[in-house]
Design a protein around this motif. Structure first.
Motif, PDB file in Angstrom:
ATOM      1  N   ARG A  61       6.745  79.631  73.800  1.00 57.90           N
ATOM      2  CA  ARG A  61       6.282  80.511  74.870  1.00 57.90           C
ATOM      3  C   ARG A  61       5.326  79.771  75.806  1.00 57.90           C
ATOM      4  O   ARG A  61       5.414  79.844  77.023  1.00 57.90           O
ATOM      5  N   GLU A  62       4.389  79.039  75.200  1.00 61.48           N
ATOM      6  CA  GLU A  62       3.412  78.288  76.016  1.00 61.48           C
ATOM      7  C   GLU A  62       4.117  77.191  76.816  1.00 61.48           C
ATOM      8  O   GLU A  62       3.790  76.949  77.970  1.00 61.48           O
ATOM      9  N   ILE A  63       5.130  76.537  76.216  1.00 60.29           N
ATOM     10  CA  ILE A  63       5.862  75.498  76.951  1.00 60.29           C
ATOM     11  C   ILE A  63       6.594  76.124  78.136  1.00 60.29           C
ATOM     12  O   ILE A  63       6.561  75.611  79.245  1.00 60.29           O
ATOM     13  N   ARG A  64       7.245  77.269  77.873  1.00 64.14           N
ATOM     14  CA  ARG A  64       7.985  77.920  78.966  1.00 64.14           C
ATOM     15  C   ARG A  64       7.038  78.377  80.068  1.00 64.14           C
ATOM     16  O   ARG A  64       7.349  78.294  81.251  1.00 64.14           O
ATOM     17  N   ARG A  65       5.867  78.871  79.651  1.00 66.60           N
ATOM     18  CA  ARG A  65       4.887  79.316  80.635  1.00 66.60           C
ATOM     19  C   ARG A  65       4.437  78.156  81.516  1.00 66.60           C
ATOM     20  O   ARG A  65       4.441  78.234  82.731  1.00 66.60           O
ATOM     21  N   LEU A  66       4.043  77.078  80.856  1.00 70.15           N
ATOM     22  CA  LEU A  66       3.551  75.928  81.616  1.00 70.15           C
ATOM     23  C   LEU A  66       4.676  75.256  82.404  1.00 70.15           C
ATOM     24  O   LEU A  66       4.426  74.623  83.420  1.00 70.15           O
ATOM     25  N   GLY A  67       5.916  75.409  81.927  1.00 69.59           N
ATOM     26  CA  GLY A  67       7.031  74.739  82.589  1.00 69.59           C
ATOM     27  C   GLY A  67       7.779  75.630  83.563  1.00 69.59           C
ATOM     28  O   GLY A  67       8.889  75.310  83.978  1.00 69.59           O
ATOM     29  N   ARG A  68       7.159  76.764  83.918  1.00 71.24           N
ATOM     30  CA  ARG A  68       7.947  77.740  84.681  1.00 71.24           C
ATOM     31  C   ARG A  68       8.326  77.289  86.085  1.00 71.24           C
ATOM     32  O   ARG A  68       9.200  77.865  86.698  1.00 71.24           O
ATOM     33  N   LYS A  69       7.660  76.262  86.596  1.00 69.31           N
ATOM     34  CA  LYS A  69       8.053  75.771  87.933  1.00 69.31           C
ATOM     35  C   LYS A  69       9.081  74.653  87.829  1.00 69.31           C
ATOM     36  O   LYS A  69       9.535  74.134  88.849  1.00 69.31           O
TER      37      LYS A  69
ATOM     38  N   VAL B 135      14.183  75.241  76.751  1.00 69.15           N
ATOM     39  CA  VAL B 135      13.406  75.052  75.528  1.00 69.15           C
ATOM     40  C   VAL B 135      14.122  75.830  74.430  1.00 69.15           C
ATOM     41  O   VAL B 135      14.410  77.007  74.596  1.00 69.15           O
ATOM     42  N   LEU B 136      14.416  75.183  73.330  1.00 62.72           N
ATOM     43  CA  LEU B 136      15.154  75.854  72.261  1.00 62.72           C
ATOM     44  C   LEU B 136      14.337  75.893  70.972  1.00 62.72           C
ATOM     45  O   LEU B 136      13.726  74.902  70.580  1.00 62.72           O
ATOM     46  N   ILE B 137      14.326  77.058  70.350  1.00 62.48           N
ATOM     47  CA  ILE B 137      13.666  77.184  69.052  1.00 62.48           C
ATOM     48  C   ILE B 137      14.715  77.017  67.972  1.00 62.48           C
ATOM     49  O   ILE B 137      15.742  77.693  68.003  1.00 62.48           O
ATOM     50  N   ILE B 138      14.491  76.090  67.051  1.00 57.65           N
ATOM     51  CA  ILE B 138      15.389  76.070  65.904  1.00 57.65           C
ATOM     52  C   ILE B 138      14.551  76.215  64.635  1.00 57.65           C
ATOM     53  O   ILE B 138      14.010  75.274  64.112  1.00 57.65           O
ATOM     54  N   SER B 139      14.443  77.459  64.205  1.00 56.95           N
ATOM     55  CA  SER B 139      13.657  77.710  63.011  1.00 56.95           C
ATOM     56  C   SER B 139      14.531  78.372  61.961  1.00 56.95           C
ATOM     57  O   SER B 139      15.559  78.956  62.270  1.00 56.95           O
ATOM     58  N   GLY B 140      14.093  78.243  60.737  1.00 52.78           N
ATOM     59  CA  GLY B 140      14.834  78.836  59.630  1.00 52.78           C
ATOM     60  C   GLY B 140      14.794  80.356  59.714  1.00 52.78           C
ATOM     61  O   GLY B 140      14.101  80.924  60.544  1.00 52.78           O
ATOM     62  N   GLY B 141      15.558  80.994  58.845  1.00 51.06           N
ATOM     63  CA  GLY B 141      15.579  82.452  58.811  1.00 51.06           C
ATOM     64  C   GLY B 141      16.290  83.046  60.005  1.00 51.06           C
ATOM     65  O   GLY B 141      16.205  84.233  60.268  1.00 51.06           O
ATOM     66  N   GLN B 142      16.953  82.223  60.777  1.00 51.62           N
ATOM     67  CA  GLN B 142      17.647  82.650  61.986  1.00 51.62           C
ATOM     68  C   GLN B 142      19.082  82.191  61.858  1.00 51.62           C
ATOM     69  O   GLN B 142      19.338  81.132  61.300  1.00 51.62           O
TER      70      GLN B 142
END
Ligand code: ADP
Ligand code: MG
Length: 470
Positions: free
Chosen positions: A92-100, A106-113
């Motif tokens: 979320r913070e990366i997307r926020r800072l990278g919004r321009k 940005v991809l999340i690859i976490s377990g349980g998904q």
């Protein structure tokens, strides 16, 4: 350090990034940012340690984004985090800072998904991956994760990943990456294992450690009350009434206590959510979303379950049980009093466990003030209930469309505030878009009407299922 040196404008950053930083209201760098961003911009390896809430995410994200080439659809940075929630927050913070930086993926690859959507996204190409070590390793084994072009690897919350037994996974990932990469460790504490890993896997790392006094949560008012087990519930209710927190976490040492206390609080009409290790992921997500968007005011949690959750602006942390180790106490209370706000940490302790307070004081070198409770044994719970006023201001709606359906916050806001919706922007709270669904917070008295409007109307020209989240 002089204030002028804390200005982001002194850094050689792109105009886009400087603009976003300003829009986000980051008026100056935090100490850890001031010491690590220049080093990272030079491409050097780094071990950074400072307390929770000191802005470590932006410290590594800003240099990554400044270097990133959106035109090259390859994984340029990998961030490892211990839990799925932390991955979500970091992304979320990366997307926020990278919004321009239009087109940034940005991809999340976490377990349980489910793994399938991750595979599809990876095939299409992404710029930054944020993941948990286990799942990243899974993808490496399947050869679905191409890390040959990685420039930066970040191990965020490295201490917690070690605590959680990820060392071997972390090492395997480190071995699999190109040697030319930049390697960054960030951590709230600095155990010797990190030192060992740093020696093995980093090149001339710069060490940035915040001095102990800088790292101490000085702006948190810390108090404790003595209460025997049978008095604790009444004591807590009284304390909640005194503090009237908008948003607070109550920590318990055991899962059973969390469940029991959660039940007792709902009986008192205190809007609360419970977080413990046995919850399935969707349930955890739901509890967290409601807490973040102010549909519940109190979260009751065990340490393990609360690990990695990050909530801003907590008014208070209550230790219903005093933690067994001082480190845990510091972790717990570090969640209040962020970003210069005043925090409150209230602990209950039995006479037998009072020694724990002394241990914590020795460890933190800060005295915790003892206070005494009024006589609570004869407390009339009904009368008390009437005086508590712990209703939450918001309610949460579930919408069966998310990022995969290209639903954006603006679409939901539009559906509610537009001609069809008729609500004021101020009635609408946090909007959280997940992959497959979304949550919208709405002022509680309007929630039923809003649900109906969304059901009757369309979002992006489509009908979605809309429900009230209990
Ligand atoms: P940590 O990883 O050290 O625990 P976070 O990166 O989660 O801390 O940051 C805590 C909060 O501080 C976040 O809400 C973040 O947006 C905010 N923040 C980060 N940098 C700054 C800054 N320079 N000024 C103001 N707020 C900031
Ligand atoms: Mg962090």
């Amino acid at each position: 350090m002089k204030t002028s040196e804390l200005n982001f404008k002194t850094l050689p950053l792109s105009k886009e990034l400087l603009d976003v930083i300003q829009e986000l209201g980051y008026s100056q760098m935090t100490p850890i940012q001031a010491q690590s961003i220049p080093v990272l911009l030079e491409g050097k390896d780094l071990v950074g340690q400072s307390k929770t809430g000191s802005g470590k995410t932006a410290a590594f994200t800003i240099p990554i984004l400044n270097r990133l080439k959106v035109g090259q659809r390859q994984i340029q940075a990998l961030v490892l985090c211990p839990t799925r929630e932390l991955c979500t927050q970091v992304a979320r913070e990366i997307r926020r800072l990278g919004r321009k930086q239009i087109g940034l993926q940005v991809l999340i690859i976490s377990g349980g998904q489910p793994i399938y959507p991750q595979l599809t996204a990876l095939e299409k190409g992404v710029h930054i991956v944020v993941g948990t070590p286990g799942r990243v390793l899974d993808h490496l084994r399947r050869k679905s994760l191409e890390l040959g072009q990685i420039q930066t690897l970040v191990l965020d919350e490295a201490d917690r990943m070690l605590e959680m037994g990820f060392q071997e996974d972390m090492e395997q990932i480190l071995e699999a990456l190109p040697k030319s990469r930049q390697t960054v460790f960030f951590s709230a504490t600095y155990p010797s294992t990190i030192d060992q890993m740093s020696r093995l896997y980093q090149k001339d790392p710069v060490r940035v450690t915040m001095k102990e006094d800088e790292a101490q949560p000085l702006h948190i008012r810390q108090v404790y009350y003595q209460a025997e087990p049978e008095e604790k519930l009444n004591a807590l209710l009284w304390l909640i009434q005194q503090a009237q927190p908008e948003s607070a976490i109550i920590f318990c040492n055991l899962k059973a206590t969390v469940i029991e206390l959660g039940r007792a609080l709902s009986q008192m009409d205190i809007s609360s959510g419970c977080l413990h290790g046995d919850l399935e992921q969707p349930e955890r997500d739901r509890v967290m979303a409601k807490f973040r968007n102010r549909s519940t005011r109190v979260l009751v949690a065990t340490d393990v379950a609360a690990r990695g959750i990050d909530v801003e602006n907590l008014d208070a942390v209550f230790n219903y049980d005093i933690p067994l180790q001082p480190e845990i106490y510091v972790h717990r209370i570090g969640r209040t009093g962020r970003a210069g706000n005043k925090g409150l940490a209230v602990s209950l302790t039995t006479a037998r466990q009072k020694i724990k307070i002394t241990e914590i004081e020795k460890y933190t070198k800060i005295q915790i003030t003892e206070k005494s409770l009024p006589p609570l044994a004869q407390m009339d719970r009904d009368q008390f209930k009437a005086r508590l006023h712990q209703e939450a201001p918001m309610a949460t709606l579930f919408i069966s469309g998310g990022r995969k359906d290209k639903v954006r916050p603006g679409d939901l806001l539009g559906a509610l505030t537009g001609e069809a919706g008729g609500f004021a922007g101020t009635d609408i709270g946090k909007i959280e878009i997940h992959d497959l669904f979304s949550y919208v917070a709405i002022s509680k008295p309007l929630a039923t009407v809003a649900m109906q409007r969304l059901r009757d109307g369309r979002i992006k020209g489509r009908k979605f299922r809309v429900e009230m989240v209990r």
